[in-house]
Design a protein around this motif. Sequence first.
Motif, PDB file in Angstrom:
ATOM      1  N   ARG A 268     -11.144  -5.362   4.220  1.00 41.74           N
ATOM      2  CA  ARG A 268     -10.930  -6.713   4.755  1.00 41.74           C
ATOM      3  C   ARG A 268     -10.550  -7.636   3.612  1.00 41.74           C
ATOM      4  NH1 ARG A 268     -15.374  -4.392   7.126  1.00 41.74           N
ATOM      5  NH2 ARG A 268     -15.159  -4.060   9.391  1.00 41.74           N
ATOM      6  N   GLY A 269      -9.313  -8.147   3.668  1.00 47.27           N
ATOM      7  CA  GLY A 269      -8.832  -9.030   2.619  1.00 47.27           C
ATOM      8  C   GLY A 269      -7.331  -8.935   2.477  1.00 47.27           C
ATOM      9  N   GLY A 270      -6.781  -9.682   1.534  1.00 42.08           N
ATOM     10  CA  GLY A 270      -5.331  -9.732   1.366  1.00 42.08           C
ATOM     11  C   GLY A 270      -4.851  -9.109   0.072  1.00 42.08           C
ATOM     12  N   ASN A 271      -5.626  -8.180  -0.491  1.00 40.55           N
ATOM     13  CA  ASN A 271      -5.275  -7.640  -1.814  1.00 40.55           C
ATOM     14  C   ASN A 271      -5.435  -6.124  -1.875  1.00 40.55           C
ATOM     15  OD1 ASN A 271      -8.033  -7.641  -1.523  1.00 40.55           O
ATOM     16  ND2 ASN A 271      -8.469  -8.707  -3.450  1.00 40.55           N
ATOM     17  N   HIS A 272      -5.145  -5.441  -0.760  1.00 41.07           N
ATOM     18  CA  HIS A 272      -5.338  -3.990  -0.717  1.00 41.07           C
ATOM     19  C   HIS A 272      -4.025  -3.264  -1.047  1.00 41.07           C
ATOM     20  CE1 HIS A 272      -9.416  -3.905   1.054  1.00 41.07           C
ATOM     21  NE2 HIS A 272      -9.058  -5.104   1.483  1.00 41.07           N
ATOM     22  N   PRO A 273      -4.016  -2.436  -2.106  1.00 42.52           N
ATOM     23  CA  PRO A 273      -2.786  -1.732  -2.493  1.00 42.52           C
ATOM     24  C   PRO A 273      -2.557  -0.495  -1.625  1.00 42.52           C
ATOM     25  CG  PRO A 273      -4.543  -1.174  -4.002  1.00 42.52           C
ATOM     26  CD  PRO A 273      -5.124  -2.168  -3.042  1.00 42.52           C
ATOM     27  N   VAL A 274      -1.347  -0.373  -1.112  1.00 44.65           N
ATOM     28  CA  VAL A 274      -0.968   0.751  -0.257  1.00 44.65           C
ATOM     29  C   VAL A 274       0.296   1.393  -0.805  1.00 44.65           C
ATOM     30  CG1 VAL A 274      -0.073   1.381   2.024  1.00 44.65           C
ATOM     31  CG2 VAL A 274      -2.053  -0.126   1.838  1.00 44.65           C
ATOM     32  N   LYS A 275       0.285   2.729  -0.936  1.00 49.99           N
ATOM     33  CA  LYS A 275       1.452   3.445  -1.454  1.00 49.99           C
ATOM     34  C   LYS A 275       2.254   4.056  -0.319  1.00 49.99           C
ATOM     35  CE  LYS A 275       1.110   7.379  -3.814  1.00 49.99           C
ATOM     36  NZ  LYS A 275       0.918   8.298  -4.961  1.00 49.99           N
ATOM     37  N   GLU A 276       3.561   3.780  -0.321  1.00 48.27           N
ATOM     38  CA  GLU A 276       4.489   4.419   0.609  1.00 48.27           C
ATOM     39  C   GLU A 276       4.899   5.760   0.000  1.00 48.27           C
ATOM     40  OE1 GLU A 276       8.098   2.665   3.157  1.00 48.27           O
ATOM     41  OE2 GLU A 276       8.532   2.796   1.011  1.00 48.27           O
ATOM     42  N   LEU A 277       4.547   6.851   0.667  1.00 48.38           N
ATOM     43  CA  LEU A 277       4.723   8.170   0.068  1.00 48.38           C
ATOM     44  C   LEU A 277       6.185   8.541  -0.140  1.00 48.38           C
ATOM     45  CD1 LEU A 277       1.952  10.182   1.964  1.00 48.38           C
ATOM     46  CD2 LEU A 277       1.828   9.057  -0.275  1.00 48.38           C
ATOM     47  N   ALA A 278       7.075   8.068   0.715  1.00 48.10           N
ATOM     48  CA  ALA A 278       8.490   8.431   0.607  1.00 48.10           C
ATOM     49  C   ALA A 278       9.131   7.867  -0.649  1.00 48.10           C
ATOM     50  CB  ALA A 278       9.243   7.959   1.852  1.00 48.10           C
ATOM     51  N   THR A 279       8.649   6.711  -1.119  1.00 44.11           N
ATOM     52  CA  THR A 279       9.282   6.039  -2.258  1.00 44.11           C
ATOM     53  C   THR A 279       8.357   5.890  -3.460  1.00 44.11           C
ATOM     54  OG1 THR A 279       8.595   3.864  -1.447  1.00 44.11           O
ATOM     55  CG2 THR A 279      10.740   4.709  -0.676  1.00 44.11           C
ATOM     56  N   ASN A 280       7.052   6.189  -3.270  1.00 43.48           N
ATOM     57  CA  ASN A 280       6.034   5.951  -4.295  1.00 43.48           C
ATOM     58  C   ASN A 280       5.889   4.471  -4.641  1.00 43.48           C
ATOM     59  OD1 ASN A 280       4.820   8.436  -4.753  1.00 43.48           O
ATOM     60  ND2 ASN A 280       6.424   9.077  -6.181  1.00 43.48           N
ATOM     61  N   ARG A 281       6.414   3.611  -3.794  1.00 44.46           N
ATOM     62  CA  ARG A 281       6.307   2.172  -4.023  1.00 44.46           C
ATOM     63  C   ARG A 281       4.945   1.680  -3.539  1.00 44.46           C
ATOM     64  NH1 ARG A 281      10.244  -2.578  -1.463  1.00 44.46           N
ATOM     65  NH2 ARG A 281       9.102  -4.342  -2.340  1.00 44.46           N
ATOM     66  N   CYS A 282       4.355   0.745  -4.278  1.00 42.67           N
ATOM     67  CA  CYS A 282       3.058   0.182  -3.909  1.00 42.67           C
ATOM     68  C   CYS A 282       3.259  -1.204  -3.308  1.00 42.67           C
ATOM     69  CB  CYS A 282       2.147   0.094  -5.132  1.00 42.67           C
ATOM     70  SG  CYS A 282       0.509  -0.562  -4.764  1.00 42.67           S
ATOM     71  N   PHE A 283       2.643  -1.425  -2.153  1.00 46.17           N
ATOM     72  CA  PHE A 283       2.680  -2.721  -1.487  1.00 46.17           C
ATOM     73  C   PHE A 283       1.269  -3.309  -1.487  1.00 46.17           C
ATOM     74  CE2 PHE A 283       6.169  -0.323   0.294  1.00 46.17           C
ATOM     75  CZ  PHE A 283       7.196  -1.252   0.405  1.00 46.17           C
ATOM     76  N   ILE A 284       1.175  -4.627  -1.681  1.00 41.81           N
ATOM     77  CA  ILE A 284      -0.101  -5.320  -1.532  1.00 41.81           C
ATOM     78  C   ILE A 284      -0.171  -5.808  -0.088  1.00 41.81           C
ATOM     79  CG2 ILE A 284      -1.572  -7.179  -2.339  1.00 41.81           C
ATOM     80  CD1 ILE A 284      -1.078  -4.911  -4.349  1.00 41.81           C
ATOM     81  N   THR A 285      -1.271  -5.475   0.585  1.00 39.70           N
ATOM     82  CA  THR A 285      -1.329  -5.669   2.021  1.00 39.70           C
ATOM     83  C   THR A 285      -2.538  -6.497   2.454  1.00 39.70           C
ATOM     84  OG1 THR A 285      -2.653  -3.676   2.431  1.00 39.70           O
ATOM     85  CG2 THR A 285      -0.264  -3.400   2.337  1.00 39.70           C
ATOM     86  N   SER A 286      -2.401  -7.084   3.643  1.00 37.13           N
ATOM     87  CA  SER A 286      -3.493  -7.772   4.320  1.00 37.13           C
ATOM     88  C   SER A 286      -4.149  -6.783   5.280  1.00 37.13           C
ATOM     89  CB  SER A 286      -2.942  -8.977   5.084  1.00 37.13           C
ATOM     90  OG  SER A 286      -3.965  -9.646   5.782  1.00 37.13           O
ATOM     91  N   GLN A 287      -5.485  -6.668   5.222  1.00 34.45           N
ATOM     92  CA  GLN A 287      -6.165  -5.672   6.052  1.00 34.45           C
ATOM     93  C   GLN A 287      -7.430  -6.235   6.677  1.00 34.45           C
ATOM     94  OE1 GLN A 287      -6.556  -1.690   4.646  1.00 34.45           O
ATOM     95  NE2 GLN A 287      -4.680  -1.735   3.437  1.00 34.45           N
TER      96      GLN A 287
END
Length: 377
Positions: A268-287
């Motif tokens: 719960r928060g707006g600073n959770h890092p998520v990796k997209e496996l197809a590109t290895n790109r990391c997104f900061i997400t709201s959860q």
Amino acid sequence: MQARLLLEDGTLFTGKAFGAEGQSTGEVVFNTGITGYQEVISDPSYCGQIVTMTHPLIGNYGITRDDFEAIRPYIHGFVVRRHEPVPSNWRAEYTLDSLLKEYGIVGISEIDTRMLTRILRNHGTMKGILTTGSMPVEELKEMLGMSELMRDQVARTSTPTSYSSPGDGERIVLIDYGAKSGIVRELTKRGCDVVVVPHDTTAEEIRRLKPDGIQLSNGPGDPKDVPHAVATLKELIGEYPIFGICLGHQLFALASGADTTRLKFGHRGGNHPVKELATNRCFITSQNHGYTVLEDSIKGTDLEVTHINNNDKSIEGLKHKKYPVFTVQYHPEAAPGPYDNSYLFDQFLDMIREHKLAHPKAPRQAEIVAAAMKGDL
């Protein structure tokens, strides 16, 4: 006025009350967002929960009409380190204190929210009772022990009747399991003709709306508490392009043969890092969720993992190997931010257009003639 928060493990916090007088029970959780407390309070996914903000100063920019994510807040209590009663913000229309009073929500401030958060991280979320009354602690413990966590949050937060947000683009049926208004906002921003339907709408009722695609919303609680939603999705997967968010992601997984489980203390928060496996790109997400899809349960299904959480490696995204369906555990509509992931709505519309090109429909007149000959008209 004094307020007290008692956890089911016996830990007692005593602080200063704000908001409404009274008492309430719920699941005590924490949110790590620095801003966005109004969106947190009005997010239906928090229905039945007592929310702790880890950022120490809350209320400093007030409350404004434009930042609500639902018609009313559903939280069962609000816990902060310091409550600022006088906001300083040109957009503010009233105070956090007045919002909580209006909806009968108890707030407590001047407690050690760092200690509370550490307890929840170490031992997991737990039941709590928040009160402004003077009832003895032993009686509060007895009341808390007798209370049960809610199991009908989706029914409480979903729209009771269908409604539309008209547009001249693709028709999207949004199944409301406790949807944030940000989802409708993102779809209408792209010109979609959005029809929002209740959580218990049947597959046949959805078919009658002639959707181009189906959006599965976020929502509160355990996905296994809404088995009717799983049954409906089993019928719809393969018929229409589908995009699921949060609870919608978990329901899609259950409908596809996977399983879900409860997280120790949730995300719960707006600073959770998520990796997209197809590109290895990391997104900061709201959860905002307390459940996740079990990785081992994906084996033997037609599901493919597309995203993982960089902190605990839990599943954050799925897609179907055969049909045009993808889902994410986080909130691409943000509110509060970050807004890095709104591109997923564009990806959803691109998927719909590709599906329409690959599966052209018969002219409407041909459908009418065929239905008339079958006696359906």
